[in-house]
Design an enzyme around this catalytic site. Structure first.
Site, PDB file in Angstrom:
ATOM      1  N   GLY A  64       0.774  -1.159  -0.049  1.00  0.00           N
ATOM      2  CA  GLY A  64       0.015  -0.041   0.199  1.00  0.00           C
ATOM      3  C   GLY A  64       0.943   1.171   0.028  1.00  0.00           C
ATOM      4  O   GLY A  64       2.113   1.347  -0.171  1.00  0.00           O
ATOM      5  N   ASP A  95     -11.292   4.709   6.043  1.00  0.00           N
ATOM      6  CA  ASP A  95     -10.333   4.086   5.353  1.00  0.00           C
ATOM      7  C   ASP A  95     -11.022   2.685   5.612  1.00  0.00           C
ATOM      8  O   ASP A  95     -10.018   1.596   6.004  1.00  0.00           O
ATOM      9  CB  ASP A  95      -8.871   4.239   5.961  1.00  0.00           C
ATOM     10  CG  ASP A  95      -7.876   3.901   4.808  1.00  0.00           C
ATOM     11  OD1 ASP A  95      -8.578   3.483   3.517  1.00  0.00           O
ATOM     12  OD2 ASP A  95      -6.696   3.890   4.920  1.00  0.00           O
TER      13      ASP A  95
END
Length: 1617
Positions: free
Chosen positions: A1385, A1531
């Site tokens: 990520g 998120d």
């Protein structure tokens, strides 16, 4: 003064360049509130404007606009309809103002180097002319000769190793070798990052040498506020090129040298710089590549990777006028590979006609191809090919680049057509631009100097301003002319000749100052400077001279025969001009260019030209002399010290070349090498190489063994010293008939010894007499008086240039007398004997009483000294310089000549005084006594001839010169003491000259140990003493201490040092001075004084005769000692010298190849090549391994199918006997159903069959683990419920089971479990399972780690709990698995691992987990906050963040209404410590399925399409309202209802300590404001009773219970990490 310059630069930049700022707010379409009112603004939109949450089309918020500084007005807000009608544009909605950002950036990203870069903020509509002026004048960038504009991907992308190496090395090599500029986007990502790395790996550290220019949008630069400031060169702007991983801005690359920051008024938008960059490229393309080359600056586009916009950009480049060639690196990816593919397809079938038109403008570079050339050459060739210019223009471009290799390979090819005069112009440009490689290339391709070199071109070369001239030649011309020359004065060849004569000195006469050349030059100048229309240039007129006077231009350097044809009378010049012009053969055609290169200080060009032509050794000595003289002039003119040192270095280089060539020639042929030293060089004023070396003071050359052997032969002459003793020579001097007893050398042995013109004439007369006698038959054929053998020799007459064969039969006694008495060693002995007799007579004269009239002895002394004075006068007038002042200067430059002058002058004064009576005669006698000292000291010069005594005389001379300053200091100390001593001891002294003697007398002798003890204490024993006499002992003690102990010892130490220093070099110095001794006696008359007067009379008669006959200039030049050779012999000598030069360079090349440094370089290159080969082999090995894995997988599938077939047959056989088919179907269906949907299956109430407890996610699972899965696991035993199976089920099956049925049932269950496990595996794992599933004892494979987990303990109150870490970590063994996709990520890297062993129940054996670690750039960013254990601190806060989200989700699931059926949850996360490298990570269970992300940490969310998505988005809204606007969970991502990696956003509170409670993804108020703007409430939000989020809403906390409220306030604070 410096401040004034900076102020002027600053004002010019402020007046020229502007910035752009948005002056009208037009909201972006994506940020307009969903109100439909026309003409009115709803309350929500008013609140958005009031609280600055609306974004303009320029990318800024409302409050960031300058027109809103006094507060926003609703009148500025356009309605929705107005927004739709008006579009934002730079021209209409931005305002230009003076730029506020320029200066020098100081990059702070590296501690091991200082990276500075010039920058300026400019508007998007800035003129290209102003930008180019800024770069050239203000930034002092070198004018570009090539522009490399690099385009490609803006984001980071991987580049293959070979492509990366080829791109980096090729780009920088092409830029540095040609002086190119490199244009990029200047950012720290994508292709610009690769350009920066290339500059770092292959570039230089100097900013002026890098010339990497970044054209970057101002609005996308991270922290561009740090660059605001008006600083030219005084202040450095610190800049940290590290940005947040979540930021959309970019950083500047620190390895660029200059930045143009393009401002169009926008923020965060790319692309505005492309138009200005292309405009600047077009303007640079119109500039001249070089003042002497008419072509413009070539531009080439380099493409690496890139997106779809690169393709359109390439088409724009190739279709522009003039076209810009494109160079594509194949294999870099995306657009580059697409262009390469289309280019190849077009070459094959020509299907794409549009692309085929521009096919020649595009070059594809394949780094994988073996026959591909170097990348830099390929780039330059693509540039030349793409410009579509003629060969002459391409040659000019390559000449400006100084890339002779490109011109040699691709321009100067066989069969190339050249226009008339193009090569001559290219040669002239190459010489002026100092391009040595191109001069060599043109000469190798047939360029001849007799066609190229003319008077006009040679004068143009001397008057050029290119290269390191610094007008030094004009300074020399001023020194020669002794007056100031005006600016722009054009130096003529006559001026150059005078400069050459001035620098070389002596009797050297340049070709350009000869009478015949002056006459011819003036004749051409007179006819070429006048035309019908006025004055024309000399160079053009000389080229047209064949039209004006009927003759072509005169070559600048003619051979002796051709020069002799030039008439002295200008009237005869026109008659013979055609004859001179028709002579196409120029013998020494490189000498003029060589002298030009030396005078212009172009060392590399001079070294190259030295290799071409003849007489290499004498040209090296000429260059050595010129450079040495130029260094002296530079030092005398107070020029830069580096200039003088540089010229001295150049002189030493050529001096060493001369010595090396002489050494090589001496090793090949001694006699030929000695001929090279003394052969007459007609092109160099009839000088010899040895004369030029002595004039250059080239001591290593003169002290060489070859030179010393020649000097020995000159010293002994024809006498054979091996057979003639010194006694015979002295006897022959006293008794001339004894000469017939001496042994002489033959003519063959003396062929290499130079002779004077007089000796040559004597020898020719004797030879002619022998020929006459031979023709009359007086002598018998073949008889030799000396040896009894006939010897034929070839004698050359320099006047007639013919060779006369004679037979030397005998040497007449006159010839023997002449050769004996003209030998230098005989002259030395004869003069020494005469000098000793003179000293004896002079000593007798001064020792006896002087009578009134001179005695016979005194008359002899008088005659001797007067004849010696006449000889000294002859030496002055017969010396080499032409001017009397120069003759006297050279003569007085010798020490012994000064001594002789003083001795003669003093003797003449004494002689004049002795004729008087009385005191005058006494003074005359005293003068004689003093004068004899000089004559005795003169004996030292006679001893210097001896090899052993000469060394010591050299040392004494050096010591005397070095001790001068010490003696001066000693004299100062002596006078200081002597004056004070005399003044104290004798206060009543009367004035007299004796004071001087008394001051110095006693202090001087005190230095040698005489202390005068009786006078130390003047007051001792009651003696009367002067006042202050008590100071005398103290002063004397101090004086003796300094003078005797310090000064004398310093002097002795200095002399000792000089002795040891001169001991090693004194021999070479004596060898160098030996030439002077030998030449002195070579030129002396053979009769000593006083008989030398007879020789003087003979010389006078000979001079009168020659003057009456009219001696030619050539004969006057030939009067010196030299070797006269015929044409054939001179040709052989030159060929021998050429072979020696070739052999020298061959040896030098071999020495370089065999040197240690070259071997190391060759080894390094081979190691680099081997590294590349090993890399290729490694890639192939990986490919083979992947292929074997695919094959192994396929074999595994076959084995699985075979195993399934066996299991199916077993089940079928069991079904036949006990009806196991229904049982099998009833058993397998619930397992599949429970795996995919129901975690709490009714068929297996005690088994939680989830992905972490099944082997579905196993990767490379050990077979023993799979076989022992059911027996080794600690799960509860399976319970059977047959009544729940199927539609009908069998109610009584469980009660009627028999033992056989139980056995079959267990077998079925066992096989069913295995079958389900096997089906869930990948092909490779199945293969490993079926191949190795035997009774192999299991040993856990992987790496040992420690796992720490959070434990929740209930507190005293029932509604509160305390979360703490486990007291100790539990061990586990994890085995990494090959990733099936990219798990990394923005903040963290992730990898799947398999747990092969675990302590306790901390991890489940056989389950797949995901291990996560923070990116290095994130760790570097947060090191400023956490100075130690940064990864640990980040991991703890990440786990704390997920636990907080878990607790909030737990409360959410409790308070949600019943109409929200789903209950999502977050995974448990533990802390992991790796023992091998000490790294801290996080570990969580691996999730299988479709991974989705519902919103991010900036508040952006997806559009929900199902109840699950609405619930998760409503959860974020709920956390914000539940925590009273303190916390917000964003998120949200995961698989289905299983979530992970949330971001807990915490509102900024200045009252807090500032510690980061949650992870680094917490963006604070920015994320909360963005969520408030972008969140859209759904049906789940309404069911939860949540308020609509607006900026002006009042926070309403809906607290379900006291425990929930307590949790909301403490969720981020109660973690005890």
């Amino acid at each position: 003064m410096l401040c004034v310059v900076f102020q002027s630069q600053r004002s010019w930049i402020d007046d020229t360049f502007c910035k752009r700022e948005c002056i009208k707010f037009i909201p972006a379409c994506g940020d307009i509130h969903r109100c439909t009112g026309i003409g009115t603004v709803c309350q929500v939109c008013q609140n958005l404007i009031r609280y600055d949450f609306t974004v303009c089309c320029c990318g800024r918020l409302v409050g960031e606009h300058t027109w809103l500084e006094t507060g926003p007005f609703m009148s500025h807000w356009p309605g929705p309809q107005a927004v739709q009608e008006e579009r934002w544009s730079v021209e209409c909605h931005t305002q230009a103002s003076a730029t506020d950002a320029y200066g020098t950036i100081d990059f702070q990203d590296s501690a091991d180097r200082n990276c500075h870069a010039k920058y300026v903020r400019v508007a998007v509509d800035t003129k290209a002319e102003a930008l180019l002026q800024l770069m050239l004048r203000e930034w002092q960038m070198e004018r570009p000769k090539l522009l490399l504009t690099v385009h490609g991907g803006a984001e980071n992308f991987p580049l293959p190793l070979k492509v990366r190496q080829a791109f980096s090395k090729g780009l920088i090599t092409a830029a540095q070798s040609t002086g190119a500029w490199i244009f990029t986007d200047g950012i720290n990502t994508g292709v610009s990052l690769y350009v920066g790395e290339a500059v770092k790996a292959y570039g230089t550290n100097g900013r002026r040498k890098r010339n990497a220019v970044g054209v970057t949008p101002w609005g996308v630069i991270d922290n561009h506020g740090d660059l605001i400031g008006r600083d030219v060169s005084v202040v450095l702007r610190p800049y940290q090129p590290l940005r947040s991983p979540l930021s959309k801005t970019v950083c500047l690359n620190s390895l660029h040298s200059h930045f143009l920051l393009v401002d169009d008024g926008t923020l965060g938008k790319h692309g505005c710089q492309l138009g200005l960059r292309r405009k600047l490229e077009r303007h640079i393309q119109l500039q001249k590549i070089h003042p002497r080359v008419n072509q413009g600056v070539p531009v080439v586009c380099v493409v690496v990777e890139g997106g779809p916009d690169i393709v359109s950009m390439v088409l724009d480049y190739v279709s522009s006028v003039p076209p810009v060639p494109v160079f594509v690196f194949e294999g870099s990816g995306r657009s580059a590979d697409l262009l390469a593919f289309l280019h190849k397809q077009t070459a094959m079938d020509r299907c794409a006609n549009y692309l085929y038109i521009y096919k020649t403008q595009i070059t594809i570079f394949d780094s994988e191809s073996e026959d591909q050339q170097e990348a830099d050459c390929a780039i330059l060739m693509a540039t030349l090919k793409g410009t579509k210019s003629s060969p002459a223009e391409q040659l000019g471009t390559a000449l400006a680049w100084d890339r002779a290799d490109v011109a040699n390979k691709h321009i100067q090819v066989y069969g190339q057509y050249w226009q008339v005069g193009s090569l001559e112009q290219a040669m002239l440009d190459a010489l002026i631009m100092d391009r040595v490689g191109f001069v060599k290339l043109l000469i190798d391709n047939g360029m001849t100097m007799n066609r190229f070199l003319t008077v006009s071109r040679l004068e143009e070369l001397y008057n050029t301003q290119q290269g390191p001239t610094d007008n030094f030649l004009h300074h020399l011309v001023e020194d020669v002319k002794q007056n100031h020359i005006p600016k722009g004065y054009r130096v003529s060849l006559i001026d150059v000749g005078q400069v050459i004569e001035y620098l070389i000195g002596g009797a050297y006469r340049s070709t350009y100052t000869r009478k015949h050349f002056r006459a011819y030059y003036n004749h051409l100048h007179t006819h070429c400077m006048v035309s019908d229309h006025g004055r024309v240039s000399f160079s053009f007129a000389c080229q047209m001279s064949h039209v004006l006077i009927g003759c072509p231009p005169l070559p600048s350097l003619l051979s002796l025969q051709e020069r002799s044809m030039v008439p002295r009378d200008p009237k005869e010049a026109q008659q013979q001009s055609s004859k001179l012009g028709d002579s196409s053969l120029v013998v020494f055609n490189f000498n003029d260019l060589f002298v030009w290169a030396v005078l212009q200080r172009r060392q590399q060009m001079a070294l190259f030209l030295w290799q071409h032509g003849e007489e290499a050794m004498v040209r090296a000595t000429v260059a050595c002399k010129l450079y040495r003289a130029m260094a002296h002039e530079a030092k005398q003119s107070n020029m830069d010290d580096t200039t003088a040192e540089q010229l001295k270095t150049y002189s030493l280089d050529f001096g060493q070349l001369a010595v090396d060539v002489l050494d090589n020639a001496f090793r090949q042929n001694e006699r030929m090498a000695m001929k090279l030293l003394t052969s007459e060089m007609e092109a160099w004023s009839h000088f010899t190489c040895l004369q030029m070396a002595v004039s250059s003071r080239l001591r290593p050359f003169v002290s060489h063994s070859c030179t010393q052997m020649l000097l020995t032969d000159l010293w002994t002459g024809r006498l054979n010293m091996r057979k003639n003793s010194w006694f015979k020579i002295i006897l022959s001097i006293l008794m001339p008939p004894a000469i017939l007893l001496l042994d002489f050398k033959s003519q063959a042995e003396m062929s290499h010894v130079p002779q004077s013109q007089e000796a040559l004439h004597v020898f020719l007369m004797c030879a002619l007499m022998n020929v006459a006698m031979f023709s009359r038959g007086a002598l018998k054929e073949g008889q030799d008086v000396e040896k009894g053998s006939a010897c034929w020799e070839r004698i050359s007459d320099p006047e007639a240039d013919t060779v006369i064969p004679v037979t030397t039969l005998c040497l007449f006694w006159t010839r023997r007398l002449y050769e004996f008495y003209n030998t230098p060693v005989v002259k030395f002995m004869f003069h020494t004997m005469s000098y000793l007799a003179f000293l004896m007579l002079f000593s007798y004269t001064v020792l006896v009483k002087m009578e009134d009239r001179p005695s016979t002895q005194e008359w002899l002394v008088i005659v001797y000294i007067v004849s010696t004075a006449v000889e000294k006068i002859r030496e002055v007038f017969m010396s080499e310089p032409r001017k009397p002042s120069q003759k006297l200067k050279v003569w007085f430059g010798e020490y012994w000549n000064v001594s002789d002058f003083l001795a003669i002058l003093l003797f003449l004064v004494g002689l004049a005084l002795r004729w008087h009576s009385g005191s005058y005669r006494t003074a005359g006698r005293i003068t004689y006594c003093l004068d004899i000292i000089f004559w005795y000291v003169r004996m030292l010069d006679l001893l210097a001839v001896n090899q052993h005594a000469g060394h010591y005389l050299t040392m004494i001379t050096k010591m005397t010169s070095n001790m001068f300053y010490i003696v001066v200091m000693m004299a100062i100390v002596l006078l200081s003491f002597g004056v004070s001593r005399k003044a104290i001891l004798s206060p009543d002294e009367a004035p007299s000259w004796s004071l001087l003697r008394d001051v110095v007398n006693q202090p001087y002798w005190m230095m040698f140990g005489e202390g005068y003890p009786d006078e130390i204490d003047a007051c001792a024993e009651g003696k009367p003493c002067a006042p202050g006499a008590f100071l005398h002992p103290f002063l004397q003690a101090v004086y003796l201490f300094f003078q005797y102990l310090i000064m004398v010892n310093v002097l002795l130490a200095l002399l000792n040092n000089v002795y040891f220093k001169m001991k090693s070099t004194s021999k070479k110095l004596w060898m160098y001075n030996r030439y002077r001794y030998i030449m002195t006696y070579q030129e002396k008359p053979w009769l000593p004084p006083p008989l030398i007067s007879l020789s003087h009379v003979t010389l006078c008669v000979t001079a009168i005769y020659r003057k009456h006959r009219g001696l030619s200039e050539k004969e006057r030049d030939s009067c010196r000692l030299k070797l006269y050779l015929g044409r054939e012999e001179l040709k052989r000598l030159h060929e021998f010298e050429d072979r020696c030069v070739i052999a020298y360079f061959h040896e030098k090349k071999q020495d370089v190849l065999c040197s240690q440094i070259h071997r190391i370089q060759a080894t390094a290159e081979r190691a680099e090549e081997m590294g590349v080969v090993i890399g290729e082999v490694s890639e192939r090995v990986h490919f083979i391994q992947d292929s074997l894995q695919v094959l192994d997988s396929q074999l595994g599938q076959l084995q699985v199918l075979s195993a399934l077939a066996v299991d199916t047959l077993t089940l079928l056989s069991a079904s036949d006997s006990l009806q196991q088919k229904e049982a099998h179907l009833g058993y397998c269906r619930p397992i599949a159903h429970s795996h995919h949907y129901s975690p709490n299956s009714c068929t297996l109430p005690h088994i939680d069959i989830t992905p972490c407890h099944t082997p579905k996610a196993y990767h490379s699972t050990p077979p023993s683990l799979l076989w022992g899965l059911t027996s080794l696991s600690h799960r509860p035993p399976l319970e059977w419920h047959p009544g729940t199976w199927g539609d009908g089920g069998r109610e009584g099956w469980g009660a009627g089971e028999t033992k056989e049925e139980e056995k079959v049932q267990s077998i079925m269950v066992h096989h069913s479990v295995i079958l389900c496990c096997v089906v869930a595996m990948s092909a490779m794992e199945k293969n490993n399972l079926m191949r190795l599933a035997h009774t192999i004892p299991f040993t856990p494979a992987g790496e040992e780690v420690s796992v720490y987990s959070l434990e929740e303990v209930e507190a005293a109150g029932a509604e509160s709990s305390v979360i703490s870490w486990s007291p100790r970590g539990l061990s586990a063994v994890l085995q990494p698995l090959s990733s099936e996709g990219c798990l990394d990520g923005a903040l963290r890297r992730a990898m799947r691992v398999l747990c092969t062993w675990a302590e306790g129940d901390i991890l489940s054996v056989g389950c797949v987990y995901v291990v996560k670690a923070f990116q290095p750039k994130v760790i570097r960013t947060w090191q400023r906050v956490f100075h130690s254990d940064t990864p640990l601190q980040l991991c703890l806060r990440e786990i704390q963040q997920q636990r907080a989200a878990q607790k909030l989700m737990h409360v959410f699931n409790q308070v949600k209404p019943e109409n929200v059926p789903l209950s999502p949850r977050f995974l448990d996360v533990s802390l992991l410590h790796c023992h091998s490298d000490g790294q801290w990570l996080t570990i969580e269970r691996n999730m299988l399925g479709d991974f989705r992300k519902y919103n991010n940490n900036t508040g952006e969310e997806i559009t929900p399409c199902c109840g699950m998505e609405e619930t998760l988005l409503a959860f974020s809204h709920w956390t914000y309202q539940y925590s009273c606007r303190e916390l917000l969970v964003l998120d949200i991502q995961g698989v289905g209802s299983e979530l992970t990696d949330p971001s807990v956003i915490r509102a900024d509170d200045k009252s807090l300590t500032g510690d980061m409670v949650f992870g680094p993804a917490n963006l604070g108020d920015t994320a909360i404001q963005s969520f408030v703007l972008k969140h859209t409430c759904n049906s789940c939000c309404k069911n939860l009773g949540l308020l609509v989020l607006t900026c002006v809403c009042v926070c309403v906390c809906v607290c379900v219970s006291h425990s929930c409220l307590h949790l909301g306030h403490r969720v981020g604070l109660e973690m005890n990490a």
